[in-house]
Design an enzyme around this catalytic site. Structure first.
Site, PDB file in Angstrom:
ATOM      1  N   ASP A   1       1.048  -1.248  -0.087  1.00  0.00           N
ATOM      2  CA  ASP A   1      -0.473   0.289  -0.285  1.00  0.00           C
ATOM      3  C   ASP A   1       0.767   1.421  -0.222  1.00  0.00           C
ATOM      4  O   ASP A   1       2.133   1.178   0.175  1.00  0.00           O
ATOM      5  CB  ASP A   1      -0.638  -0.458   0.898  1.00  0.00           C
ATOM      6  CG  ASP A   1      -2.044   0.691   1.243  1.00  0.00           C
ATOM      7  OD1 ASP A   1      -3.657   0.189   1.353  1.00  0.00           O
ATOM      8  OD2 ASP A   1      -2.165   2.252   0.314  1.00  0.00           O
TER       9      ASP A   1
HETATM   10  C1  GLC Z   1      -4.528   4.270   0.086  1.00  0.00           C
HETATM   11  C2  GLC Z   1      -5.240   3.115  -0.131  1.00  0.00           C
HETATM   12  C3  GLC Z   1      -4.877   2.001  -1.152  1.00  0.00           C
HETATM   13  C4  GLC Z   1      -5.215   3.122  -2.225  1.00  0.00           C
HETATM   14  C5  GLC Z   1      -3.738   3.398  -2.184  1.00  0.00           C
HETATM   15  C6  GLC Z   1      -3.487   4.512  -3.164  1.00  0.00           C
HETATM   16  O1  GLC Z   1      -3.729   4.350   1.508  1.00  0.00           O
HETATM   17  O2  GLC Z   1      -5.253   2.579   1.151  1.00  0.00           O
HETATM   18  O3  GLC Z   1      -6.503   1.004  -0.898  1.00  0.00           O
HETATM   19  O4  GLC Z   1      -4.978   1.894  -3.178  1.00  0.00           O
HETATM   20  O5  GLC Z   1      -3.513   4.582  -1.137  1.00  0.00           O
HETATM   21  O6  GLC Z   1      -4.369   5.579  -3.091  1.00  0.00           O
END
Ligand code: GLC
Length: 729
Positions: free
Chosen positions: A234
């Site tokens: 993430d």
């Molecule tokens: C965020 C989310 C994830 C998302 C990523 C990019 O923190 O947890 O679901 O795809 O970052 O934005």
């Protein structure tokens, strides 16, 4: 050595590239950079020397969120699950993927499929259900849909990311059997459906950060399940270079810190307070970036990470690029765009169809469906804006949208009056809080994407709303919650003065209908004072049109609850040690007893059970039989005067076993069927392969011998017929 420029089938091409790539070039393929075009959420620059193009990743589960771009705002994931129709999940996935490609993107950071364990979780709207069988079938279909359009799907957030509170630190303390029978199952279904990418969660599981979790990432996901795509972190969710690379993380995102965030100072919350401060507390540490840059290079040079691991990482990333045609020498995603897919009429229609199909009729004393010539009072603080979604990385900016007021006005023949009644419920956007978001982010002018809310006009008043209700044949009150990534809800009540508004309107007109927009369970204290209640979740851009089609009976409300509705203190997580956790540890002590499993085992009647949903039609069930060990069959008849859609649900009750505790019943399968008035149809329900099984930490998946009851019905608490399946020794 093969010429890496020869376009051969994917595997040979990848093998040849691995031979030709230098270590520095390989490191460019496992760590994100800023997208020079400024649209992607994550970006890999590629290797021009060897004709490896750039690779772009983009959010999100409700629609494509490419910076500064618009796309179809589809209904929330929970609404898709409420249709109990995986074909709609597949169609939504394919449509979003076509729009991603139209915007030059290669990978969609969707679907999210964490189970809905905590009713307060700020991201429940982005997930499917409390129930693993429903979540598994829906997520597998979504993955197949996305990847059918040559876009890599990313199932997220692996695993046990079931709350936003303290999300970047909390450790989910889960026993192995519960992990296997509940939380891992939808991810296993996505892998079996061929998902190209898995995103690790921010949280820890049993004390280890998921990006570093060698057992769940290396041994289970890759080893046991044979996952051959890449594992991506993430955003700013990589805990360590060596730990993550060794555990099996293959790609670090976003890979770089945002402009203006110095290495040694995490974001400064400044003067944020209240909700914004809560959201800020749920943000990851943006200085945690670049771990797969120099730190990984040094780890390989010192031998802490074997060079073969880097090759495996690159092989997995290139493998997915090859799978969607990026290694065929035809340039990158931006060269392959098909702008025609954006805002396509069939995507608008699909968004409206899913929103209508996912709408659940919770109560109806007969006031619905409305007659077209009825005079209607449309009441609610936000009736002039569509409920597009929740806050966070899933936020989508549509080309157009239809508000509740616009949708009812377009559908009604009678007079429509509009009253807000109470102050507007403000939206919660993560991008209002992110400290590095510049002024040009998002849509300055609120966009001409339809109704974004208009503060002008008379001050709202309860009296004004009550007067409008009194004058009309029917009053329809539209209420909404507000949820966002990075923050959970403080309680399950509707925000602002909406409960008072419903009470005031119901007192003024006994034909009051309430339409609820929520991202999950909400408390409805006035439910016995109103004539009907529709749960419409977050319907997206098609809001007003979809809800009007159900209100006026153009469509039968065929949604069924993918989550249990109950008073806040009756959920199994109503104990701070379980949620939000104490000392950074959330104890999943309820084990398997999540959602309806808990309420059944505890003998507690919920407000509305899992699987509940009324129809304007009525159905009789007859002649149930076992076709084979995996399929049960029944005859379903529409005994009403109008067409309807039924969702036949099959629950398995295992044989009594003092040795092993099991939930009283578990959803094993479901099937939807359209029936005209008086029509009867034989319906087959395929039971999930694990329907009769349980997970034994020593033996693995086990089916105990004995007699299993398979109950067929309309919800987890409305069984109509039962048959038996005998399992021998
Ligand atoms: C965020 C989310 C994830 C998302 C990523 C990019 O923190 O947890 O679901 O795809 O970052 O934005």
């Amino acid at each position: 050595m093969d010429d890496p420029d020869e376009s051969t089938d994917g595997t040979d091409r990848v093998a040849a590239l691995l031979e030709a790539l230098t270590r520095a070039e390989k490191l460019r393929l496992v760590r994100g950079r800023d997208d020079p075009a400024g649209t992607a959420t994550g970006y890999l620059p590629g290797v021009e020397r060897l004709d490896v193009p750039a690779y772009r990743l983009v959010d999100g589960p409700l629609g494509v969120r490419a910076e500064g771009e618009r796309a179809t705002a589809f209904p929330a994931s929970i609404a898709v699950a409420a249709t109990f129709d995986p074909d709609l999940a597949r169609a939504k996935g394919a449509a979003m993927a076509r729009e991603a490609r139209a915007l030059g993107q290669d990978c969609l950071l969707a679907p999210g499929t964490n189970l809905i364990r905590v009713p307060h979780c700020g991201r429940n709207f982005e997930y499917y259900a409390e129930e693993p069988t429903l979540a598994s079938r829906t997520v597998a279909a979504a993955v197949a849909g996305i990847q059918s359009a040559d876009v890599v799907a990313t199932v997220k957030h692996y695993v046990a990311n079931n709350q936003e509170a303290d999300r970047v630190r909390v450790s989910a303390e889960v026993d192995e059997r519960t992990l296997r029978e509940l939380y891992l199952r939808p991810f296993r279904a996505a892998v079996d459906a061929g998902v190209g990418s898995v995103m690790t969660a921010y949280n820890r599981v049993n004390g280890t950060y998921m990006s570093d979790h060698e057992r769940l990432v290396g041994e289970v996901l890759k080893g046991e399940w044979g996952f051959d795509g890449y594992v991506v972190s993430d955003w700013y969710g990589t805990e360590s270079a060596v730990g993550a690379a060794t555990a099996g993380l293959d790609l670090e995102m976003p890979g770089v810190s945002p402009e203006g965030v110095d290495e040694d100072d995490a974001w400064d919350p400044g003067d944020l307070d209240g909700e914004a401060a809560d959201v800020f507390a749920g943000l990851p540490d943006a200085t945690k970036a670049g771990l797969f840059g120099d730190p990984l290079r040094e780890a390989i040079e010192t031998g802490a990470v074997p060079p073969e691991r880097l090759d495996d990482m690159v092989r997995r990333v290139l493998g997915q690029m090859g799978r969607i045609g990026l290694l065929d020498g035809e340039g990158d995603g931006r060269d392959r765009r098909d702008e025609g897919a954006l805002d396509a009429p069939e995507h608008r229609d699909l968004a409206e169809r899913i929103a209508a199909r996912g709408t659940v009729l919770l109560e109806n004393d007969g006031v619905l469906p409305l007659s077209a010539d009825a005079d209607v009072a449309v009441i609610g603080p936000n009736v002039d804006e569509a409920k597009l979604g929740g806050g966070g990385s899933s936020e989508t900016t549509p080309f157009q949208s239809t508000s509740p007021a616009a949708g009812v006005t377009a559908r009604a023949d009678g007079e429509v009056t509009v009253a807000r009644g109470v102050p507007r419920v403000p939206e919660l956007s993560l991008f209002d809080v992110l400290p590095f978001v510049g002024d040009d982010e998002g849509d300055e002018d609120g966009g001409d994407d339809g109704d974004r809310g208009d503060e002008s006009g008379p001050e709202p008043s309860l009296d004004g709303a009550a007067a409008a209700a009194r004058e009309a044949d029917v009053a329809v009150v539209f209420v909404r919650d507000r949820t966002t990534e990075a923050k959970d809800r403080d309680d399950l009540r509707l925000p602002g003065e909406q409960d008072a508004l419903v009470e005031a309107v119901a007192a003024a007109n006994d034909r009051t209908v309430v339409v609820v927009y929520s991202g999950g369970p909400v408390e409805l204290p006035w439910r016995e004072d109103v004539a009907a209640i529709l749960e419409a979740w977050y319907p997206g851009q098609a809001d007003g049109d979809a809800v009007a089609s159900v209100l006026y009976g153009d469509r039968d409300p065929s949604g069924r609850l993918p989550v249990t509705f109950a008073p806040e203190d009756r959920y199994p997580t109503a104990d701070e040690r379980r949620y939000p956790g104490v000392d950074g540890r959330a104890r999943y002590a309820e084990g398997l007893f999540v959602g309806y499993r808990h309420f059944d085992a505890a003998g507690v009647a919920p407000t509305y059970p899992f699987g509940h949903g009324l129809s304007y039609a009525a159905f009789a069930y007859r002649d149930a039989e076992v076709v084979d060990g995996r399929t049960v069959r029944a005859t379903v008849e529409n005994v009403s005067e109008r067409a309807g859609r039924e969702v036949v649900q099959a629950y398995v009750r295992p044989p009594e076993s003092p040795a092993v505790e099991r939930p009283p019943r578990e959803l094993a399968g479901f099937a939807t069927v359209d029936l005209d008035a008086g029509e009867r149809r034989t319906v087959d329900v395929d039971l999930d392969e694990r329907a009769l099984g349980r997970y034994d930490p020593d033996e693995g998946w086990t089916v105990d011998p004995g007699t299993y009851a398979v109950e067929l019905g309309r919800s987890s608490r409305d069984q109509r017929l039962a048959v038996e399946v005998d399992v021998g020794d």
